[in-house]
Design a protein around this motif. Sequence first.
Motif, PDB file in Angstrom:
ATOM      1  N   SER A  39       0.219   5.851-103.624  1.00 50.54           N
ATOM      2  CA  SER A  39       0.845   7.383-103.649  1.00 50.54           C
ATOM      3  C   SER A  39       1.647   7.636-104.772  1.00 50.54           C
ATOM      4  N   ASP A  40       2.501   6.788-105.333  1.00 51.81           N
ATOM      5  CA  ASP A  40       3.442   7.306-106.550  1.00 51.81           C
ATOM      6  C   ASP A  40       2.383   7.715-107.502  1.00 51.81           C
ATOM      7  N   ILE A  41       1.329   6.895-107.791  1.00 53.76           N
ATOM      8  CA  ILE A  41       0.669   6.937-108.907  1.00 53.76           C
ATOM      9  C   ILE A  41      -0.393   8.396-108.623  1.00 53.76           C
ATOM     10  N   GLU A  42      -0.748   8.882-107.592  1.00 56.82           N
ATOM     11  CA  GLU A  42      -1.211   9.901-107.168  1.00 56.82           C
ATOM     12  C   GLU A  42      -0.432  11.145-107.295  1.00 56.82           C
ATOM     13  N   ALA A  43       0.832  10.870-107.134  1.00 58.65           N
ATOM     14  CA  ALA A  43       1.773  12.223-106.990  1.00 58.65           C
ATOM     15  C   ALA A  43       2.030  12.168-108.195  1.00 58.65           C
ATOM     16  N   TYR A  44       2.218  11.249-109.220  1.00 56.36           N
ATOM     17  CA  TYR A  44       2.589  11.794-110.529  1.00 56.36           C
ATOM     18  C   TYR A  44       1.200  12.189-111.304  1.00 56.36           C
ATOM     19  N   LEU A  45       0.068  11.643-111.248  1.00 53.49           N
ATOM     20  CA  LEU A  45      -1.158  12.411-111.750  1.00 53.49           C
ATOM     21  C   LEU A  45      -1.350  13.858-111.443  1.00 53.49           C
ATOM     22  N   SER A  46      -1.137  14.077-109.920  1.00 54.26           N
ATOM     23  CA  SER A  46      -1.524  15.316-109.536  1.00 54.26           C
ATOM     24  C   SER A  46      -0.205  16.352-110.178  1.00 54.26           C
ATOM     25  N   ASP A  47       1.018  15.770-110.395  1.00 55.58           N
ATOM     26  CA  ASP A  47       1.707  16.760-111.038  1.00 55.58           C
ATOM     27  C   ASP A  47       1.691  16.890-112.463  1.00 55.58           C
ATOM     28  N   GLN A  48       1.086  16.095-113.301  1.00 56.59           N
ATOM     29  CA  GLN A  48       0.921  16.134-114.537  1.00 56.59           C
ATOM     30  C   GLN A  48      -0.532  16.923-114.900  1.00 56.59           C
ATOM     31  N   ASN A  49      -1.110  17.137-113.931  1.00 59.11           N
ATOM     32  CA  ASN A  49      -2.646  17.933-114.028  1.00 59.11           C
ATOM     33  C   ASN A  49      -3.667  16.983-114.681  1.00 59.11           C
ATOM     34  N   HIS A  50      -3.510  15.655-114.416  1.00 60.89           N
ATOM     35  CA  HIS A  50      -4.315  14.792-114.976  1.00 60.89           C
ATOM     36  C   HIS A  50      -5.371  14.392-113.803  1.00 60.89           C
ATOM     37  N   LEU A  51      -5.898  13.013-114.222  1.00 62.05           N
ATOM     38  CA  LEU A  51      -7.076  12.630-113.131  1.00 62.05           C
ATOM     39  C   LEU A  51      -6.379  12.302-112.035  1.00 62.05           C
ATOM     40  N   VAL A  52      -7.365  12.391-111.007  1.00 61.96           N
ATOM     41  CA  VAL A  52      -6.805  12.433-109.621  1.00 61.96           C
ATOM     42  C   VAL A  52      -7.781  11.112-108.993  1.00 61.96           C
ATOM     43  N   LEU A  53      -7.083  10.120-108.429  1.00 64.01           N
ATOM     44  CA  LEU A  53      -7.807   8.813-107.866  1.00 64.01           C
ATOM     45  C   LEU A  53      -8.574   9.308-106.721  1.00 64.01           C
ATOM     46  N   ILE A  54      -9.782   8.587-106.771  1.00 64.37           N
ATOM     47  CA  ILE A  54     -10.865   8.924-105.872  1.00 64.37           C
ATOM     48  C   ILE A  54     -11.222   7.727-105.336  1.00 64.37           C
ATOM     49  N   GLU A  55     -11.772   7.406-104.196  1.00 60.02           N
ATOM     50  CA  GLU A  55     -12.373   6.353-103.603  1.00 60.02           C
ATOM     51  C   GLU A  55     -13.584   5.773-104.437  1.00 60.02           C
ATOM     52  N   LYS A  56     -14.194   4.698-104.235  1.00 59.20           N
ATOM     53  CA  LYS A  56     -15.324   4.321-105.135  1.00 59.20           C
ATOM     54  C   LYS A  56     -16.462   4.959-104.451  1.00 59.20           C
ATOM     55  N   GLU A  57     -16.555   5.027-103.023  1.00 54.96           N
ATOM     56  CA  GLU A  57     -17.897   5.987-102.586  1.00 54.96           C
ATOM     57  C   GLU A  57     -17.834   7.131-102.958  1.00 54.96           C
ATOM     58  N   GLU A  58     -16.843   7.877-103.145  1.00 58.15           N
ATOM     59  CA  GLU A  58     -16.800   9.405-103.849  1.00 58.15           C
ATOM     60  C   GLU A  58     -17.289   9.424-104.935  1.00 58.15           C
ATOM     61  N   TYR A  59     -16.833   8.235-105.900  1.00 61.44           N
ATOM     62  CA  TYR A  59     -17.115   8.079-107.261  1.00 61.44           C
ATOM     63  C   TYR A  59     -18.681   7.842-107.277  1.00 61.44           C
ATOM     64  N   ASP A  60     -19.338   7.100-106.571  1.00 63.73           N
ATOM     65  CA  ASP A  60     -20.697   6.957-106.357  1.00 63.73           C
ATOM     66  C   ASP A  60     -21.493   8.030-106.213  1.00 63.73           C
ATOM     67  N   GLU A  61     -20.938   8.846-105.248  1.00 61.72           N
ATOM     68  CA  GLU A  61     -21.584  10.102-104.918  1.00 61.72           C
ATOM     69  C   GLU A  61     -21.583  11.076-105.892  1.00 61.72           C
ATOM     70  N   LEU A  62     -20.780  11.203-106.626  1.00 67.45           N
ATOM     71  CA  LEU A  62     -20.660  12.111-107.657  1.00 67.45           C
ATOM     72  C   LEU A  62     -21.598  11.604-108.788  1.00 67.45           C
ATOM     73  N   LEU A  63     -21.742  10.229-109.035  1.00 71.71           N
ATOM     74  CA  LEU A  63     -22.866   9.713-110.018  1.00 71.71           C
ATOM     75  C   LEU A  63     -24.098   9.946-109.562  1.00 71.71           C
ATOM     76  N   GLU A  64     -24.399  10.031-108.356  1.00 72.74           N
ATOM     77  CA  GLU A  64     -25.687  10.334-107.663  1.00 72.74           C
ATOM     78  C   GLU A  64     -25.875  11.926-107.880  1.00 72.74           C
ATOM     79  N   ILE A  65     -24.880  12.809-107.636  1.00 69.44           N
ATOM     80  CA  ILE A  65     -25.250  14.203-107.824  1.00 69.44           C
ATOM     81  C   ILE A  65     -25.451  14.479-109.281  1.00 69.44           C
ATOM     82  N   GLN A  66     -24.888  13.858-110.170  1.00 70.51           N
ATOM     83  CA  GLN A  66     -25.020  13.942-111.634  1.00 70.51           C
ATOM     84  C   GLN A  66     -26.195  13.444-111.989  1.00 70.51           C
TER      85      GLN A  66
END
Length: 156
Positions: A39-66
């Motif tokens: 949660s600390d890492i996710e809060a830092y990344l969202s504050d800095q407008n960087h990458l947001v952590l996602i679950e592996k299942e969501e990542y696989d779905e994005l790859l399939e859509i792509q």
Amino acid sequence: MSKLGLRAFSAGIILATSIMGIMYYNEPKTVNTATVTDSDIEAYLSDQNHLVLIEKEEYDELLEIQSTHQETEKQEQTKAEVKIEEKIITKYILEITPGMNSLEISEVLEDVGVIKNAKELNTYILDNDLAKNIQIGSFTVTSEMTHKEIGDIITR
């Protein structure tokens, strides 16, 4: 350097090394016991407008859509290529009059759409010594013909 100077230099090095060693070992040791959570890492990344952590299942779905998007793009591109292949053929009766040179003939053919580049045809005619054999008269040429075929027709 004299013996005495060398001894003094050596003594200085030993003294400096000893002082640095004493300071290093006598310094209080601080151990950073803070743990970083997800949660600390996710809060830092969202504050800095960087990458947001996602679950592996969501990542696989994005790859399939792509990949499906890329396949759709390829299919659309193939359809566009099929449409491009429908070619318009230009047929023209070329009138060569006395005094016309190869460049003038090439420019006429380019103007009516039989060839795309007059300079290329003119270069072909000159490189193959066809200019001296150009015949006066009417010749039927089409946009499907190569430079060689056009050269053969006008030099019969």
